[in-house]
Design an enzyme around this catalytic site. Structure first.
Site, short mmCIF file in Angstrom:
data_model
loop_
_atom_site.label_atom_id
_atom_site.label_comp_id
_atom_site.label_asym_id
_atom_site.label_seq_id
_atom_site.Cartn_x
_atom_site.Cartn_y
_atom_site.Cartn_z
N SER A 21 73.54 44.07 -12.70
CA SER A 21 74.84 43.87 -13.35
C SER A 21 74.66 43.62 -14.85
O SER A 21 73.77 42.86 -15.28
CB SER A 21 75.55 42.66 -12.71
N SER A 23 77.14 42.35 -16.60
CA SER A 23 78.09 41.28 -16.96
C SER A 23 77.40 40.06 -17.59
O SER A 23 77.93 39.50 -18.56
CB SER A 23 78.91 40.86 -15.74
N LYS A 72 85.32 42.34 -3.48
CA LYS A 72 86.59 42.36 -4.22
C LYS A 72 87.82 42.12 -3.32
O LYS A 72 88.80 41.55 -3.77
CB LYS A 72 86.75 43.67 -4.99
N ASN A 93 88.88 41.04 -9.21
CA ASN A 93 87.54 41.05 -9.83
C ASN A 93 87.30 39.78 -10.65
O ASN A 93 86.22 39.60 -11.20
CB ASN A 93 87.33 42.29 -10.71
N ASP A 109 90.57 45.18 -14.12
CA ASP A 109 90.05 46.55 -14.28
C ASP A 109 91.06 47.48 -14.95
O ASP A 109 90.71 48.27 -15.82
CB ASP A 109 89.67 47.14 -12.91
#
Ligand code: ATR
Length: 283
Positions: A21, A23, A72, A93, A109
């Site tokens: 990821s 993030s 999710k 999310n 998103d």
């Protein structure tokens, strides 16, 4: 004696697999840039343990988490409050863990998709014509929802599994027209925006095959795949003379919206951050 210091605000991302990821790179960049006393950590959590982990996060000092594959949908079930768009999309999310112990679920998103579109192509107007969206997964749902909200008159939708497209149409309304992949040629000239939401073209995945010679030069072509940054889909469209938007901006803008939930300020999606994240891509 050691100087007492407030314990850091914890944030993170829950999923499996989570090792790749991006993030943590994005959020820790902002945490440092804006001088927050915080840290963003990747949390590898299986489906079986998801609920238990989320319930314990507030007690550990977490302010919020992003949620990714495969959690999710489960994230919605854990929440006390759910944003309208997340409820309609059936997926969250972002979870914000409030001081009173309540969990708030949202989905950023669609925001990320539109914000990136507006920043990359400021002259783009939703009302000027129909969209064509390839794919009917979670990403597609968020994108179609946001395109319709922006005022796109019609969305043509095609997907390998037709039942999934029908479910999406059922949930998001009659401005969606399902078309067969073999009939794409018939609408390619008409659409003002074409979006790939499938995983085709992603590193390790097959290419996306389209009748590129039928693309209208006025069509804006957007890929949500960001690894590689310049997919064959975008390259072929650019060769036809179309303007193109890559998927990295969507990733950064959806992250910016999550960050705002937790830290109360919208962080900048800067060129420096884009360059930093591009450097981490494996392609
Ligand atoms: P996400 O949440 O990222 O959208 P997803 O829900 O797994 O991920 O959706 C992936 C999309 O890519 C789906 O539209 C999927 O088509 P199916 O619904 O038929 O599975 C599409 N996709 C993935 N691999 C594909 C392939 N080899 N050919 C065509 N479509 C593919």
């Amino acid at each position: 004696m050691r100087k007492s210091r407030k314990s850091p605000t914890l944030t993170g991302v829950i999923g499996t697999p989570i090792g790749h990821s991006l993030s943590p790179v994005i959020h820790n960049y902002w945490i440092e840039k804006y001088n927050e006393n915080g840290i963003y950590v990747p949390l590898e959590v299986t489906r079986t343990n998801f609920k238990e982990v989320v319930e314990i996060l507030p007690k550990m000092g977490f302010r919020g988490v992003n949620v990714t594959i495969p959690h999710k949908e489960a994230a919605l079930m854990c929440a006390d409050l759910v944003a309208d768009n997340a409820a309609l999309l059936g997926a969250a999310n972002t979870l914000s863990l409030r001081k009173n112990g309540k969990i708030y679920a949202d989905n950023t998103d669609g925001y990320g998709f539109i914000q990136n579109l507006k920043e990359s192509e400021p002259t783009w107007r939703a009302v000027t014509g129909p969209a064509l969206v390839l794919g009917a997964g979670g990403g597609s749902r968020a994108i179609i929802y946001s395109l319709l909200r922006e005022g796109v008159p019609k969305v043509y939708l095609t997907n390998r599994t037709i039942e999934r497209a029908k479910l999406l149409q059922n949930d998001l309304g009659n401005r969606i027209k399902i078309i067969d992949f073999v009939d794409l040629e018939k609408v390619l000239d008409e659409v003002t925006i074409l979006v790939n939401t499938t995983s085709l073209g992603m590193i390790g995945q097959p290419e996306l095959k389209l009748p590129y010679d039928k693309l209208n030069q006025r069509t804006l072509v957007y890929d949500i795949v960001y690894n590689p940054l310049k997919t064959d889909f975008l390259k072929r469209a650019a060769e036809r003379g179309c303007r193109t938007v890559d998927g990295l901006g969507m990733l950064l803008h959806q992250a910016a919206s999550s960050y705002q939930f937790w830290f109360g300020k919208k962080p900048e999606v800067s060129l420096e951050l884009r360059t930093l994240v591009t450097g981490k891509l494996k392609a």
